[in-house]
Design an enzyme around this catalytic site. Structure first.
Site, PDB file in Angstrom:
ATOM      1  N   SER A 142      15.592 -11.550  14.946  1.00  0.00           N
ATOM      2  CA  SER A 142      14.724 -12.142  15.982  1.00  0.00           C
ATOM      3  C   SER A 142      15.332 -11.891  17.347  1.00  0.00           C
ATOM      4  O   SER A 142      16.566 -11.799  17.482  1.00  0.00           O
ATOM      5  CB  SER A 142      14.611 -13.653  15.761  1.00  0.00           C
ATOM      6  OG  SER A 142      14.021 -14.268  16.889  1.00  0.00           O
ATOM      7  N   TYR A 155      19.005 -21.393  14.296  1.00  0.00           N
ATOM      8  CA  TYR A 155      18.203 -20.168  14.119  1.00  0.00           C
ATOM      9  C   TYR A 155      18.882 -18.976  14.824  1.00  0.00           C
ATOM     10  O   TYR A 155      18.993 -17.884  14.262  1.00  0.00           O
ATOM     11  CB  TYR A 155      16.809 -20.418  14.686  1.00  0.00           C
ATOM     12  CG  TYR A 155      15.809 -19.314  14.461  1.00  0.00           C
ATOM     13  CD1 TYR A 155      15.245 -19.106  13.206  1.00  0.00           C
ATOM     14  CD2 TYR A 155      15.406 -18.493  15.514  1.00  0.00           C
ATOM     15  CE1 TYR A 155      14.304 -18.105  13.004  1.00  0.00           C
ATOM     16  CE2 TYR A 155      14.465 -17.490  15.330  1.00  0.00           C
ATOM     17  CZ  TYR A 155      13.911 -17.303  14.071  1.00  0.00           C
ATOM     18  OH  TYR A 155      12.985 -16.303  13.874  1.00  0.00           O
TER      19      TYR A 155
HETATM   20  P1  NAD Z   1       6.075 -17.557   8.501  1.00  0.00           P
HETATM   21  O1  NAD Z   1       6.625 -18.941   8.511  1.00  0.00           O
HETATM   22  O2  NAD Z   1       4.626 -17.356   8.762  1.00  0.00           O
HETATM   23  O3  NAD Z   1       6.455 -16.830   7.149  1.00  0.00           O
HETATM   24  C1  NAD Z   1       7.735 -16.909   6.603  1.00  0.00           C
HETATM   25  C2  NAD Z   1       7.616 -16.635   5.141  1.00  0.00           C
HETATM   26  O4  NAD Z   1       8.914 -16.770   4.539  1.00  0.00           O
HETATM   27  C3  NAD Z   1       6.709 -17.650   4.441  1.00  0.00           C
HETATM   28  O5  NAD Z   1       5.889 -16.968   3.530  1.00  0.00           O
HETATM   29  C4  NAD Z   1       7.696 -18.567   3.730  1.00  0.00           C
HETATM   30  O6  NAD Z   1       7.163 -19.170   2.570  1.00  0.00           O
HETATM   31  C5  NAD Z   1       8.775 -17.583   3.379  1.00  0.00           C
HETATM   32  N1  NAD Z   1      10.046 -18.238   3.082  1.00  0.00           N
HETATM   33  C6  NAD Z   1      10.736 -19.099   3.846  1.00  0.00           C
HETATM   34  N2  NAD Z   1      11.827 -19.513   3.203  1.00  0.00           N
HETATM   35  C7  NAD Z   1      11.821 -18.884   1.998  1.00  0.00           C
HETATM   36  C8  NAD Z   1      12.681 -18.902   0.873  1.00  0.00           C
HETATM   37  N3  NAD Z   1      13.789 -19.658   0.867  1.00  0.00           N
HETATM   38  N4  NAD Z   1      12.389 -18.121  -0.199  1.00  0.00           N
HETATM   39  C9  NAD Z   1      11.282 -17.346  -0.200  1.00  0.00           C
HETATM   40  N5  NAD Z   1      10.414 -17.306   0.835  1.00  0.00           N
HETATM   41  C10 NAD Z   1      10.684 -18.062   1.907  1.00  0.00           C
HETATM   42  O7  NAD Z   1       6.967 -16.767   9.532  1.00  0.00           O
HETATM   43  P2  NAD Z   1       6.756 -15.350  10.232  1.00  0.00           P
HETATM   44  O8  NAD Z   1       6.449 -15.610  11.648  1.00  0.00           O
HETATM   45  O9  NAD Z   1       5.888 -14.466   9.443  1.00  0.00           O
HETATM   46  O10 NAD Z   1       8.268 -14.852  10.168  1.00  0.00           O
HETATM   47  C11 NAD Z   1       8.732 -13.854   9.290  1.00  0.00           C
HETATM   48  C12 NAD Z   1      10.132 -13.462   9.733  1.00  0.00           C
HETATM   49  O11 NAD Z   1      10.091 -12.983  11.072  1.00  0.00           O
HETATM   50  C13 NAD Z   1      11.112 -14.641   9.718  1.00  0.00           C
HETATM   51  O12 NAD Z   1      12.387 -14.193   9.285  1.00  0.00           O
HETATM   52  C14 NAD Z   1      11.175 -15.031  11.178  1.00  0.00           C
HETATM   53  O13 NAD Z   1      12.388 -15.655  11.504  1.00  0.00           O
HETATM   54  C15 NAD Z   1      11.025 -13.689  11.864  1.00  0.00           C
HETATM   55  N6  NAD Z   1      10.533 -13.759  13.237  1.00  0.00           N
HETATM   56  C16 NAD Z   1       9.317 -14.285  13.538  1.00  0.00           C
HETATM   57  C17 NAD Z   1       8.909 -14.325  14.868  1.00  0.00           C
HETATM   58  C18 NAD Z   1       7.578 -14.869  15.284  1.00  0.00           C
HETATM   59  O14 NAD Z   1       7.358 -14.968  16.499  1.00  0.00           O
HETATM   60  N7  NAD Z   1       6.688 -15.230  14.387  1.00  0.00           N
HETATM   61  C19 NAD Z   1       9.746 -13.814  15.865  1.00  0.00           C
HETATM   62  C20 NAD Z   1      10.976 -13.285  15.516  1.00  0.00           C
HETATM   63  C21 NAD Z   1      11.362 -13.251  14.195  1.00  0.00           C
END
Ligand code: NAD
Length: 248
Positions: A142, A155
């Site tokens: 991230s 985080y």
């Molecule tokens: P989201 O919350 O929509 O999806 C995250 C997914 O991970 C969900 O399906 C959740 O069930 C799954 N998950 C969480 N813990 C888990 C576990 N212990 N075992 C199995 N599955 C698990 O989030 P997103 O926005 O799609 O984020 C995806 C990735 O991108 C994450 O690593 C997040 O940190 C990163 N990210 C997101 C953003 C953003 O702006 N959305 C920005 C930077 C990084």
């Protein structure tokens, strides 16, 4: 894009960025293993979408922070397909609080879910990929892992750790034909960010040179590039997908 391998495991791919990565990679002809922890129905829906479009997919539920479950999942994939060519460590959580009020448990649970799980995935995939001397792993970090952020010490530490850890794996695995890279999304429109108020979203957009949040599909395409043969000489890299924030 061209892929010499056949299959990929995408953690946390029942929704959000993970589900876009799954659909995008299936569109390039890979068989995608869709992982979920609680979203079984959503994972099935992603599988159906992929199959309706003529792609190949399987669903595999497990908690990425459960070491034995992750090991067993990789064994299931090898037993079924005979190989694992690619892994995307995408699953992640937030538990935001200002540091002075953050309990150590809140800190450690995010480290375990985001960083320790990623370590387990990187290590276990190396064990199987080195046998074929081929593989590629992308870890979804991230922008917060690069810049830090108020309310997100847990985080930021987990995602900064992912970047440094990815480089270490890249060095150790380079002669085994396995590449490890990170993607650092900026602010992407998913359920993780829909919880933010409109005021916060407006103030974030104002700071982004491209003046908008990213789309999950845009993260997915960058991820696909880093797995594909088109990035065959790129390893240990951190690819920013953030609309121009944090250009340093
Ligand atoms: P989201 O919350 O929509 O999806 C995250 C997914 O991970 C969900 O399906 C959740 O069930 C799954 N998950 C969480 N813990 C888990 C576990 N212990 N075992 C199995 N599955 C698990 O989030 P997103 O926005 O799609 O984020 C995806 C990735 O991108 C994450 O690593 C997040 O940190 C990163 N990210 C997101 C953003 C953003 O702006 N959305 C920005 C930077 C990084």
């Amino acid at each position: 894009m061209k892929f010499s391998g056949n299959n990929v495991l995408v953690t946390g791919s029942s929704r959000g960025i993970g589900s876009e990565i799954a659909k995008t990679l299936a569109g390039f002809g890979l068989k995608v293993w869709i992982n979920y922890r609680t979203g079984a129905k959503e994972a099935d829906a992603v599988k159906e979408t992929i199959e309706e479009a003529g792609g190949k997919a399987a669903v595999i539920g497990f908690d990425v922070s459960d070491e034995q479950a992750f090991i067993d999942a990789i064994k299931t994939i090898i037993d079924s397909d005979g190989e694992l060519s690619y892994l995307v460590n995408n699953a992640g959580i937030t538990k935001d609080k200002l540091a002075l009020r953050m309990k150590t448990d809140d800190f450690m649970s995010v480290i375990n879910a985001n960083l320790t799980s990623c370590f387990i995935g990187c290590r276990e995939s190396m064990k199987v990929m080195r046998k074929k001397k081929f593989g590629a792993v992308v870890n979804i970090s991230s922008i917060i892992g690069e810049t830090g952020n108020a309310g997100q010490t847990n985080y930021a530490a987990s995602k900064g750790g992912v970047i440094a850890m990815t480089k270490s794996f890249a060095i150790e695995a380079a002669t085994s034909g396995i590449r490890y890279n990170s993607v650092t999304p900026g602010f992407i429109a998913t359920e993780m960010t829909t919880i933010l108020s409109d005021d916060i979203k407006d103030s974030i957009n104002a700071k982004i040179p491209m003046k908008r949040m990213g789309k999950a599909k845009e993260v997915a395409e960058a991820t696909a590039f880093l797995l594909s043969d088109y990035s065959s000489y790129i390893t240990g890299e951190t690819l920013k997908v953030n609309g121009g924030m944090n250009m340093a």
